[in-house]
Design a protein around this motif. Structure first.
Motif, mmCIF file in Angstrom:
data_model
loop_
_atom_site.group_PDB
_atom_site.id
_atom_site.type_symbol
_atom_site.label_atom_id
_atom_site.label_comp_id
_atom_site.label_asym_id
_atom_site.label_seq_id
_atom_site.Cartn_x
_atom_site.Cartn_y
_atom_site.Cartn_z
ATOM 1 N N MET A 38 -24.089 71.185 -22.204
ATOM 2 C CA MET A 38 -25.283 71.216 -23.040
ATOM 3 C C MET A 38 -26.445 70.501 -22.368
ATOM 4 O O MET A 38 -26.244 69.681 -21.477
ATOM 5 N N THR A 39 -27.659 70.826 -22.830
ATOM 6 C CA THR A 39 -28.880 70.142 -22.435
ATOM 7 C C THR A 39 -29.486 69.511 -23.677
ATOM 8 O O THR A 39 -29.602 70.165 -24.721
ATOM 9 N N ILE A 40 -29.859 68.242 -23.569
ATOM 10 C CA ILE A 40 -30.535 67.519 -24.644
ATOM 11 C C ILE A 40 -31.971 67.317 -24.169
ATOM 12 O O ILE A 40 -32.210 66.624 -23.176
ATOM 13 N N THR A 41 -32.928 67.927 -24.858
ATOM 14 C CA THR A 41 -34.335 67.851 -24.475
ATOM 15 C C THR A 41 -35.050 66.872 -25.393
ATOM 16 O O THR A 41 -35.058 67.040 -26.617
ATOM 17 N N PHE A 42 -35.651 65.843 -24.796
ATOM 18 C CA PHE A 42 -36.305 64.785 -25.548
ATOM 19 C C PHE A 42 -37.472 65.319 -26.370
ATOM 20 O O PHE A 42 -38.202 66.204 -25.936
ATOM 21 N N THR A 43 -37.663 64.736 -27.541
ATOM 22 C CA THR A 43 -38.817 65.053 -28.373
ATOM 23 C C THR A 43 -40.092 64.570 -27.694
ATOM 24 O O THR A 43 -41.107 65.246 -27.715
ATOM 25 N N HIS A 44 -40.025 63.381 -27.080
ATOM 26 C CA HIS A 44 -41.161 62.799 -26.358
ATOM 27 C C HIS A 44 -40.743 62.542 -24.918
ATOM 28 O O HIS A 44 -39.775 61.809 -24.673
ATOM 29 N N ARG A 45 -41.457 63.117 -23.992
ATOM 30 C CA ARG A 45 -41.190 62.969 -22.563
ATOM 31 C C ARG A 45 -41.285 61.494 -22.151
ATOM 32 O O ARG A 45 -42.142 60.769 -22.622
ATOM 33 N N PHE A 46 -40.389 61.065 -21.268
ATOM 34 C CA PHE A 46 -40.462 59.728 -20.683
ATOM 35 C C PHE A 46 -41.436 59.759 -19.506
ATOM 36 O O PHE A 46 -41.669 60.823 -18.919
ATOM 37 N N ALA A 47 -41.992 58.601 -19.128
ATOM 38 C CA ALA A 47 -42.923 58.530 -18.002
ATOM 39 C C ALA A 47 -42.214 58.860 -16.682
ATOM 40 O O ALA A 47 -42.824 59.415 -15.764
ATOM 41 N N SER A 48 -40.943 58.526 -16.593
ATOM 42 C CA SER A 48 -40.124 58.861 -15.415
ATOM 43 C C SER A 48 -38.698 59.082 -15.920
ATOM 44 O O SER A 48 -38.407 58.895 -17.092
ATOM 45 N N SER A 49 -37.813 59.442 -15.025
ATOM 46 C CA SER A 49 -36.426 59.707 -15.408
ATOM 47 C C SER A 49 -35.791 58.434 -15.975
ATOM 48 O O SER A 49 -35.725 57.423 -15.289
ATOM 49 N N PRO A 50 -35.346 58.456 -17.233
ATOM 50 C CA PRO A 50 -34.785 57.250 -17.847
ATOM 51 C C PRO A 50 -33.325 57.019 -17.445
ATOM 52 O O PRO A 50 -32.680 57.899 -16.882
ATOM 53 N N SER A 51 -32.835 55.848 -17.773
ATOM 54 C CA SER A 51 -31.406 55.566 -17.639
ATOM 55 C C SER A 51 -30.702 56.161 -18.851
ATOM 56 O O SER A 51 -31.146 55.965 -19.978
ATOM 57 N N VAL A 52 -29.631 56.893 -18.614
ATOM 58 C CA VAL A 52 -28.857 57.506 -19.687
ATOM 59 C C VAL A 52 -27.426 56.987 -19.582
ATOM 60 O O VAL A 52 -26.776 57.149 -18.559
ATOM 61 N N VAL A 53 -26.965 56.343 -20.644
ATOM 62 C CA VAL A 53 -25.604 55.813 -20.686
ATOM 63 C C VAL A 53 -24.804 56.673 -21.663
ATOM 64 O O VAL A 53 -25.199 56.838 -22.812
ATOM 65 N N ILE A 54 -23.703 57.233 -21.189
ATOM 66 C CA ILE A 54 -22.842 58.099 -21.993
ATOM 67 C C ILE A 54 -21.482 57.433 -22.139
ATOM 68 O O ILE A 54 -20.915 56.946 -21.155
ATOM 69 N N THR A 55 -20.966 57.421 -23.353
ATOM 70 C CA THR A 55 -19.637 56.878 -23.614
ATOM 71 C C THR A 55 -18.771 57.958 -24.243
ATOM 72 O O THR A 55 -19.144 58.523 -25.276
#
Length: 129
Positions: A71-88
């Motif tokens: 799947m792809t999760i598309t943010f409602t509001h774009r981040f200024a740069s690629s954020p850190s994403v932590v998945i558990t």
């Protein structure tokens, strides 16, 4: 020192430590999701509950899943740069997946380089900063 029951600001820039005495709660619109393809298999589905900052996803594989992105999760509001994403991974079924997370300033994907079991449900929690 400011004391208030509630304070609403558009933007906050701190130059020191931030101490929070209780829980961190997030709000806002849910990001959009789109199902991957081959990795889900025939009839697979995805769902999400959360915000751009934190949430949970459920991946249900169909028949004959392959490798690739679930799947792809598309943010409602774009981040200024690629954020850190932590998945558990939630539960042993998700823990057994060889998953990885491609990310950009506009979205992240949950992918696997090995085929997941057919007709299985997997859960993941995420935090994005």
């Amino acid at each position: 020192t400011v004391t208030a029951n509630q304070l609403t600001v558009q933007s906050l820039d701190l130059n020191g430590d931030l101490t929070i005495s209780e829980h961190i709660l997030t709000s806002g619109a849910s990001p959009s999701t789109s199902a991957g393809g081959n990795a889900l298999g025939n009839g697979g589905t995805v769902s999400l509950s959360g915000t751009d900052t934190a949430g949970s996803v459920i991946i249900n594989t169909g028949s004959s899943p392959g490798t690739g992105c679930f799947m792809t999760i598309t943010f409602t509001h774009r981040f200024a740069s690629s954020p850190s994403v932590v998945i558990t991974p939630v539960g042993s079924a998700a823990a057994g997946l060889a998953f990885y997370i491609p990310r950009t300033s506009t979205n992240f994907r949950i992918c696997s380089n090995s085929a997941a079991p057919a007709s299985t449900s997997f859960g993941f929690d995420y935090i994005v900063i």
